[in-house]
Design an enzyme around this catalytic site. Structure first.
Site, PDB file in Angstrom:
ATOM      1  N   LYS A 220      39.784  27.301  34.040  1.00  0.00           N
ATOM      2  CA  LYS A 220      40.531  26.421  33.131  1.00  0.00           C
ATOM      3  C   LYS A 220      40.247  26.797  31.681  1.00  0.00           C
ATOM      4  CE  LYS A 220      40.707  22.759  36.571  1.00  0.00           C
ATOM      5  NZ  LYS A 220      40.196  21.502  37.129  1.00  0.00           N
TER       6      LYS A 220
ATOM      7  N   GLN B 259      35.502  17.303  35.768  1.00  0.00           N
ATOM      8  CA  GLN B 259      35.724  17.985  37.050  1.00  0.00           C
ATOM      9  C   GLN B 259      35.175  17.141  38.206  1.00  0.00           C
ATOM     10  OE1 GLN B 259      37.581  20.699  37.414  1.00  0.00           O
ATOM     11  NE2 GLN B 259      37.243  20.921  39.595  1.00  0.00           N
TER      12      GLN B 259
ATOM     13  N   ASP C  85      44.367  15.050  33.179  1.00  0.00           N
ATOM     14  CA  ASP C  85      44.363  15.169  34.640  1.00  0.00           C
ATOM     15  C   ASP C  85      45.336  14.165  35.276  1.00  0.00           C
ATOM     16  OD1 ASP C  85      42.929  17.003  36.181  1.00  0.00           O
ATOM     17  OD2 ASP C  85      41.004  16.101  35.635  1.00  0.00           O
TER      18      ASP C  85
HETATM   19  N1  GUN Z   1      38.758  18.715  41.614  1.00  0.00           N
HETATM   20  C1  GUN Z   1      39.693  19.255  42.432  1.00  0.00           C
HETATM   21  N2  GUN Z   1      40.907  19.253  41.824  1.00  0.00           N
HETATM   22  C2  GUN Z   1      40.721  18.714  40.598  1.00  0.00           C
HETATM   23  C3  GUN Z   1      41.598  18.461  39.509  1.00  0.00           C
HETATM   24  O1  GUN Z   1      42.810  18.710  39.547  1.00  0.00           O
HETATM   25  N3  GUN Z   1      41.022  17.894  38.423  1.00  0.00           N
HETATM   26  C4  GUN Z   1      39.697  17.597  38.364  1.00  0.00           C
HETATM   27  N4  GUN Z   1      39.227  17.020  37.253  1.00  0.00           N
HETATM   28  N5  GUN Z   1      38.863  17.804  39.370  1.00  0.00           N
HETATM   29  C5  GUN Z   1      39.376  18.371  40.471  1.00  0.00           C
END
Ligand code: GUN
Length: 295
Positions: free
Chosen positions: A54, A98, A121
Protein backbone atom coordinates in the site's frame (compact mmCIF):
# COMPACT_ATOMS: atom_id res chain seq x y z
CA UNK A 1 -12.32 -22.96 -24.61
CA UNK A 2 -10.48 -21.87 -21.47
CA UNK A 3 -11.74 -18.87 -19.53
CA UNK A 4 -10.72 -15.29 -20.23
CA UNK A 5 -8.27 -14.22 -17.54
CA UNK A 6 -9.40 -10.98 -15.88
CA UNK A 7 -6.10 -9.29 -15.10
CA UNK A 8 -6.32 -7.14 -12.00
CA UNK A 9 -2.73 -6.10 -12.63
CA UNK A 10 -3.57 -4.63 -16.05
CA UNK A 11 -6.85 -2.99 -14.98
CA UNK A 12 -5.26 -1.61 -11.80
CA UNK A 13 -2.41 -0.15 -13.86
CA UNK A 14 -4.86 1.77 -16.05
CA UNK A 15 -6.73 3.14 -13.03
CA UNK A 16 -3.47 4.06 -11.25
CA UNK A 17 -2.36 6.05 -14.28
CA UNK A 18 -5.68 7.93 -14.23
CA UNK A 19 -5.37 8.57 -10.51
CA UNK A 20 -1.69 9.62 -10.71
CA UNK A 21 -2.69 12.24 -13.29
CA UNK A 22 -5.40 13.50 -10.90
CA UNK A 23 -2.91 13.60 -8.01
CA UNK A 24 -0.48 15.63 -10.15
CA UNK A 25 -3.26 18.08 -11.09
CA UNK A 26 -4.32 18.47 -7.47
CA UNK A 27 -0.74 19.26 -6.54
CA UNK A 28 -0.03 21.71 -9.38
CA UNK A 29 -3.40 23.53 -9.28
CA UNK A 30 -4.12 23.51 -5.58
CA UNK A 31 -0.75 22.76 -3.92
CA UNK A 32 -2.42 19.80 -2.25
CA UNK A 33 -0.68 16.45 -1.74
CA UNK A 34 -2.98 13.65 -0.54
CA UNK A 35 -1.69 12.14 2.71
CA UNK A 36 -2.20 8.57 3.90
CA UNK A 37 -1.20 7.01 7.22
CA UNK A 38 -1.10 3.23 7.50
CA UNK A 39 -0.97 1.71 10.97
CA UNK A 40 0.37 -1.80 11.45
CA UNK A 41 0.23 -3.46 14.85
CA UNK A 42 2.29 -6.63 15.33
CA UNK A 43 4.32 -8.75 12.96
CA UNK A 44 1.89 -10.81 10.90
CA UNK A 45 3.83 -11.47 7.66
CA UNK A 46 0.78 -11.19 5.41
CA UNK A 47 -0.19 -7.84 6.97
CA UNK A 48 3.39 -6.60 6.70
CA UNK A 49 3.45 -7.36 3.00
CA UNK A 50 0.00 -5.80 2.37
CA UNK A 51 0.91 -2.59 4.18
CA UNK A 52 4.27 -2.38 2.40
CA UNK A 53 2.48 -2.75 -0.94
CA UNK A 54 0.00 0.00 0.00
CA UNK A 55 2.79 2.44 0.91
CA UNK A 56 4.82 1.59 -2.17
CA UNK A 57 1.84 2.16 -4.46
CA UNK A 58 1.02 5.46 -2.75
CA UNK A 59 4.59 6.75 -3.22
CA UNK A 60 4.61 5.69 -6.85
CA UNK A 61 1.45 7.75 -7.44
CA UNK A 62 2.61 10.92 -5.69
CA UNK A 63 0.53 10.34 -2.56
CA UNK A 64 2.37 11.11 0.68
CA UNK A 65 2.29 7.95 2.72
CA UNK A 66 3.57 7.23 6.18
CA UNK A 67 3.62 3.89 7.98
CA UNK A 68 3.28 3.69 11.74
CA UNK A 69 4.55 0.31 12.92
CA UNK A 70 3.67 -0.69 16.47
CA UNK A 71 4.62 -3.72 18.56
CA UNK A 72 2.02 -6.45 19.10
CA UNK A 73 1.84 -5.51 22.82
CA UNK A 74 0.60 -1.97 22.04
CA UNK A 75 -2.38 -1.20 24.26
CA UNK A 76 -5.79 -0.33 22.87
CA UNK A 77 -5.56 3.07 24.61
CA UNK A 78 -2.24 3.82 22.92
CA UNK A 79 -3.60 2.86 19.50
CA UNK A 80 -6.67 5.04 20.08
CA UNK A 81 -4.39 7.96 20.99
CA UNK A 82 -2.46 7.52 17.73
CA UNK A 83 -5.68 7.38 15.70
CA UNK A 84 -6.85 10.56 17.44
CA UNK A 85 -3.58 12.34 16.58
CA UNK A 86 -4.06 11.38 12.91
CA UNK A 87 -7.69 12.55 13.06
CA UNK A 88 -6.47 16.00 14.14
CA UNK A 89 -3.59 16.27 11.64
CA UNK A 90 -4.76 18.28 8.58
CA UNK A 91 -1.97 16.81 6.40
CA UNK A 92 -3.45 13.33 6.93
CA UNK A 93 -6.44 12.74 4.66
CA UNK A 94 -6.69 8.98 4.98
CA UNK A 95 -6.12 6.61 7.91
CA UNK A 96 -5.83 2.85 7.49
CA UNK A 97 -5.50 0.49 10.44
CA UNK A 98 -4.46 -2.88 9.03
CA UNK A 99 -6.60 -5.81 10.18
CA UNK A 100 -6.54 -8.17 11.94
CA UNK A 101 -5.47 -6.47 15.16
CA UNK A 102 -3.99 -8.39 18.11
CA UNK A 103 -6.68 -10.11 20.17
CA UNK A 104 -6.42 -7.78 23.17
CA UNK A 105 -7.50 -4.82 21.03
CA UNK A 106 -11.19 -4.26 20.29
CA UNK A 107 -11.22 -3.91 16.50
CA UNK A 108 -14.61 -2.22 16.32
CA UNK A 109 -13.62 0.37 18.92
CA UNK A 110 -10.53 1.32 16.91
CA UNK A 111 -12.35 1.45 13.57
CA UNK A 112 -15.15 3.54 15.08
CA UNK A 113 -12.53 6.01 16.42
CA UNK A 114 -11.35 6.92 12.91
CA UNK A 115 -12.83 10.18 11.61
CA UNK A 116 -15.39 9.01 8.97
CA UNK A 117 -14.03 11.73 6.65
CA UNK A 118 -10.61 10.00 6.80
CA UNK A 119 -11.92 6.43 6.77
CA UNK A 120 -10.42 5.40 3.42
CA UNK A 121 -11.08 1.73 4.21
CA UNK A 122 -14.82 2.45 4.41
CA UNK A 123 -15.13 0.40 7.62
CA UNK A 124 -16.59 3.09 9.92
CA UNK A 125 -20.32 2.56 10.60
CA UNK A 126 -21.13 5.96 9.09
CA UNK A 127 -19.61 4.87 5.78
CA UNK A 128 -20.98 1.32 6.02
CA UNK A 129 -24.45 2.75 6.69
CA UNK A 130 -24.24 5.25 3.84
CA UNK A 131 -23.09 2.47 1.51
CA UNK A 132 -26.09 0.38 2.44
CA UNK A 133 -28.40 3.30 1.70
CA UNK A 134 -26.69 4.00 -1.62
CA UNK A 135 -25.36 7.38 -0.44
CA UNK A 136 -21.98 8.78 -1.50
CA UNK A 137 -19.28 7.52 0.86
CA UNK A 138 -15.95 5.74 1.01
CA UNK A 139 -16.56 2.25 -0.34
CA UNK A 140 -14.55 -0.61 1.20
CA UNK A 141 -11.58 -1.24 -1.08
CA UNK A 142 -11.94 -4.92 -2.00
CA UNK A 143 -15.67 -4.78 -2.93
CA UNK A 144 -15.05 -1.49 -4.75
CA UNK A 145 -12.20 -3.15 -6.65
CA UNK A 146 -14.46 -6.05 -7.63
CA UNK A 147 -17.09 -3.64 -9.00
CA UNK A 148 -14.40 -1.92 -11.10
CA UNK A 149 -13.04 -5.27 -12.35
CA UNK A 150 -16.51 -6.37 -13.48
CA UNK A 151 -17.37 -3.04 -15.05
CA UNK A 152 -14.06 -2.64 -16.90
CA UNK A 153 -14.25 -6.25 -18.13
CA UNK A 154 -17.70 -5.60 -19.59
CA UNK A 155 -19.53 -8.06 -17.31
CA UNK A 156 -23.28 -7.36 -17.19
CA UNK A 157 -24.55 -7.43 -13.62
CA UNK A 158 -28.16 -6.34 -14.18
CA UNK A 159 -30.44 -9.33 -13.65
CA UNK A 160 -27.45 -11.64 -13.11
CA UNK A 161 -27.47 -14.38 -10.50
CA UNK A 162 -24.61 -13.42 -8.18
CA UNK A 163 -23.50 -15.85 -5.52
CA UNK A 164 -21.10 -14.68 -2.81
CA UNK A 165 -19.28 -17.27 -0.71
CA UNK A 166 -18.29 -15.71 2.62
CA UNK A 167 -20.00 -13.15 4.86
CA UNK A 168 -17.16 -11.06 6.27
CA UNK A 169 -17.61 -7.37 7.05
CA UNK A 170 -14.69 -6.59 4.73
CA UNK A 171 -15.81 -8.45 1.59
CA UNK A 172 -18.88 -10.73 1.68
CA UNK A 173 -21.46 -8.43 3.26
CA UNK A 174 -20.48 -5.23 1.42
CA UNK A 175 -20.10 -6.82 -2.04
CA UNK A 176 -23.49 -8.51 -1.67
CA UNK A 177 -24.99 -5.16 -0.74
CA UNK A 178 -23.32 -3.25 -3.56
CA UNK A 179 -24.36 -5.75 -6.21
CA UNK A 180 -28.00 -5.52 -5.32
CA UNK A 181 -28.16 -1.73 -5.39
CA UNK A 182 -30.40 -0.12 -7.96
CA UNK A 183 -27.74 1.41 -10.19
CA UNK A 184 -25.25 0.46 -12.92
CA UNK A 185 -22.88 -2.24 -11.64
CA UNK A 186 -25.66 -3.49 -9.35
CA UNK A 187 -29.20 -4.72 -10.04
CA UNK A 188 -28.15 -8.34 -9.49
CA UNK A 189 -30.04 -11.10 -7.71
CA UNK A 190 -27.71 -11.88 -4.82
CA UNK A 191 -27.29 -15.00 -2.68
CA UNK A 192 -24.77 -15.17 0.17
CA UNK A 193 -23.40 -18.57 1.24
CA UNK A 194 -21.53 -19.17 4.49
CA UNK A 195 -20.40 -21.92 6.82
CA UNK A 196 -23.99 -22.78 7.82
CA UNK A 197 -25.34 -22.93 4.25
CA UNK A 198 -26.98 -26.34 3.79
CA UNK A 199 -26.08 -27.07 0.17
CA UNK A 200 -23.54 -24.58 -1.06
CA UNK A 201 -22.97 -26.29 -4.40
CA UNK A 202 -26.66 -25.99 -5.27
CA UNK A 203 -26.19 -22.21 -5.02
CA UNK A 204 -22.76 -21.85 -6.64
CA UNK A 205 -23.89 -23.88 -9.68
CA UNK A 206 -26.61 -21.30 -10.36
CA UNK A 207 -24.21 -18.36 -10.35
CA UNK A 208 -23.60 -16.24 -13.44
CA UNK A 209 -21.07 -14.39 -11.30
CA UNK A 210 -19.45 -16.26 -8.41
CA UNK A 211 -17.50 -14.24 -5.85
CA UNK A 212 -15.50 -16.34 -3.40
CA UNK A 213 -14.12 -14.81 -0.20
CA UNK A 214 -14.04 -17.73 2.22
CA UNK A 215 -10.35 -18.01 3.11
CA UNK A 216 -10.11 -21.70 2.23
CA UNK A 217 -7.48 -22.61 -0.37
CA UNK A 218 -8.82 -24.06 -3.66
CA UNK A 219 -12.22 -24.95 -2.17
CA UNK A 220 -14.25 -24.26 -5.34
CA UNK A 221 -13.92 -26.99 -7.98
CA UNK A 222 -15.16 -27.17 -11.58
CA UNK A 223 -18.20 -29.30 -10.68
CA UNK A 224 -19.43 -26.49 -8.41
CA UNK A 225 -19.70 -23.83 -11.11
CA UNK A 226 -21.91 -23.18 -14.11
CA UNK A 227 -20.40 -23.41 -17.60
CA UNK A 228 -19.33 -19.92 -18.68
CA UNK A 229 -19.62 -18.31 -15.24
CA UNK A 230 -17.54 -15.28 -14.24
CA UNK A 231 -15.41 -16.24 -11.23
CA UNK A 232 -14.00 -13.61 -8.88
CA UNK A 233 -11.50 -15.16 -6.48
CA UNK A 234 -10.82 -12.99 -3.44
CA UNK A 235 -8.86 -15.63 -1.51
CA UNK A 236 -5.20 -15.13 -0.70
CA UNK A 237 -4.01 -18.28 1.06
CA UNK A 238 -0.37 -18.95 1.89
CA UNK A 239 0.10 -22.61 1.05
CA UNK A 240 3.88 -22.84 1.38
CA UNK A 241 7.05 -21.04 0.55
CA UNK A 242 9.75 -21.16 -2.09
CA UNK A 243 13.35 -22.11 -1.32
CA UNK A 244 14.04 -18.35 -1.24
CA UNK A 245 11.40 -17.93 1.50
CA UNK A 246 8.78 -16.26 -0.71
CA UNK A 247 5.16 -17.16 0.06
CA UNK A 248 3.34 -19.42 -2.41
CA UNK A 249 -0.23 -18.17 -2.79
CA UNK A 250 -3.44 -19.93 -3.79
CA UNK A 251 -6.92 -18.52 -4.18
CA UNK A 252 -10.18 -19.92 -2.79
CA UNK A 253 -10.88 -21.30 -6.28
CA UNK A 254 -9.04 -24.27 -7.77
CA UNK A 255 -7.89 -22.27 -10.78
CA UNK A 256 -6.48 -25.15 -12.85
CA UNK A 257 -9.67 -27.16 -12.41
CA UNK A 258 -12.11 -24.29 -13.03
CA UNK A 259 -10.32 -22.46 -15.87
CA UNK A 260 -11.60 -24.85 -18.56
CA UNK A 261 -15.23 -24.40 -17.58
CA UNK A 262 -15.53 -20.76 -16.51
CA UNK A 263 -16.19 -17.91 -18.94
CA UNK A 264 -13.81 -15.57 -17.14
CA UNK A 265 -11.74 -15.78 -13.98
CA UNK A 266 -9.44 -13.64 -11.83
CA UNK A 267 -6.05 -15.20 -11.03
CA UNK A 268 -4.36 -15.30 -7.62
CA UNK A 269 -2.09 -13.44 -7.36
CA UNK A 270 -2.77 -10.66 -9.85
CA UNK A 271 -6.57 -10.51 -9.73
CA UNK A 272 -8.47 -8.77 -6.95
CA UNK A 273 -5.38 -7.90 -4.84
CA UNK A 274 -3.99 -5.07 -6.99
CA UNK A 275 -7.51 -3.63 -7.30
CA UNK A 276 -7.92 -3.43 -3.51
CA UNK A 277 -4.78 -1.31 -3.21
CA UNK A 278 -5.80 0.85 -6.15
CA UNK A 279 -9.19 1.62 -4.60
CA UNK A 280 -7.41 2.68 -1.40
CA UNK A 281 -5.53 5.24 -3.49
CA UNK A 282 -8.78 6.37 -5.09
CA UNK A 283 -10.38 6.85 -1.67
CA UNK A 284 -7.35 8.75 -0.37
CA UNK A 285 -7.53 11.13 -3.32
CA UNK A 286 -11.26 11.56 -2.72
CA UNK A 287 -10.62 12.25 1.00
CA UNK A 288 -8.02 14.92 0.18
CA UNK A 289 -10.35 16.59 -2.31
CA UNK A 290 -13.26 16.60 0.11
CA UNK A 291 -11.09 17.96 2.95
CA UNK A 292 -10.06 20.87 0.71
CA UNK A 293 -13.61 21.43 -0.58
CA UNK A 294 -12.52 20.59 -4.15
CA UNK A 295 -15.10 18.18 -5.40
N1 GUN B 1 -7.09 -6.81 6.16
C1 GUN B 1 -7.49 -7.52 5.08
N2 GUN B 1 -8.05 -6.70 4.16
C2 GUN B 1 -7.98 -5.45 4.66
C3 GUN B 1 -8.39 -4.18 4.17
O1 GUN B 1 -8.95 -4.03 3.07
N3 GUN B 1 -8.14 -3.13 4.99
C4 GUN B 1 -7.54 -3.27 6.20
N4 GUN B 1 -7.36 -2.18 6.94
N5 GUN B 1 -7.17 -4.44 6.69
C5 GUN B 1 -7.38 -5.52 5.92
Amino acid sequence: MPATIISGVAIAKTIREELAADVATLSSRHGLVPGLVTILVGEDPASQSYVAAKNKTAHAMGIHSEQITLPAETSEAELLRIVETCNRNPAVHGILVQLPLPRHINEAKVLFAIDPAKDVDGFHPVNAGKMMLGERCFLPCTPHGILELLQRSGVETSGAEVVVVGRSNIVGKPIANLMLQKRPGGNATVTVCHTRTRDMTAHTRRADILIVAAGVARMIKADQIKEGAVIIDVGVNRIGQTAAGKAILAGDVDFDDVVQKAGAITPVPGGVGPMTITMLMKNTLQAARQAAGID
